[in-house]
Design an enzyme around this catalytic site. Sequence first.
Site, PDB file in Angstrom:
ATOM      1  N   CYS A 153      -8.831  -0.230 -11.399  1.00 47.97           N
ATOM      2  CA  CYS A 153      -7.465   0.100 -11.807  1.00 47.97           C
ATOM      3  C   CYS A 153      -7.559   1.050 -12.984  1.00 47.97           C
ATOM      4  O   CYS A 153      -8.085   0.685 -14.041  1.00 47.97           O
ATOM      5  CB  CYS A 153      -6.697  -1.159 -12.190  1.00 47.97           C
ATOM      6  N   GLU A 198      -2.849   2.736  -7.170  1.00 52.92           N
ATOM      7  CA  GLU A 198      -4.142   2.930  -6.528  1.00 52.92           C
ATOM      8  C   GLU A 198      -4.011   4.108  -5.574  1.00 52.92           C
ATOM      9  O   GLU A 198      -2.919   4.387  -5.078  1.00 52.92           O
ATOM     10  CB  GLU A 198      -4.593   1.666  -5.796  1.00 52.92           C
TER      11      GLU A 198
END
Length: 241
Positions: free
Chosen positions: A2, A113
């Site tokens: 992340c 993402e």
Amino acid sequence: MCGRYANTKSGEELGRYFEADEVDAVSMPPSWNIAPTQQVPVVVDRLPKGDPDGVPSRFVTSARWSLVPRFAKELVSPYPTFNARSETVAEKPSFRASLVRSRAILPADGYYEWLTEQGADGKPVKTPHWITDPEEGELAFAGLYSWWRPPVAEGGDAGPWMLTATMLTRASRGPTASIHDRAPVMLPRETWDDWLDPTVEGDAALVDMIVAESDQVLDRLALHPVAPLRGDGPELIRPLD
């Protein structure tokens, strides 16, 4: 992994949500495009000073997103430390000391993402996706923290301590597995106390437990594609037409 996420809640709002006893006065402006090394809100449980047998209290404050272990000579690491792999966090020198008693939650509205596909010209095309928990409306990333300050030169004065943090990642599953093979470890509410409790010695078994418990959060996540991330504002999370 992340590398970008959002938090738009104030310290007071986070304090109420995470049932904190105290909220730091540090200003945490809303952001839809938080990047590594920026200041981010963190939730920690801490023991009273000078009383290791006391009752922990919950505290909302801010930290630099990229953990710097106490033994580091420089603030900037030659390798990224904004994520820590759950599979190896108990072994890595940069993280294992923090795992023992310096665990945190990094709150988030959601995170981004990127799905990588092959374009018409044969080159990779990356499309960001906005990922949220439609049930809770808030994500609680499992994290670690460390206090760091620069080494003191001979005859010099000690600099201020800096709070730094990282978030744990795991193999992806559920809806996000279609776009990336890694995901943050996201804590369901019933695991917050176990993860944050500084009287509990953190080890690989504790990490394995919270990774297993995070399955339920990953399985219910919702996501949609968004435009390339530029700037900072609520328009970043709007679905593509």
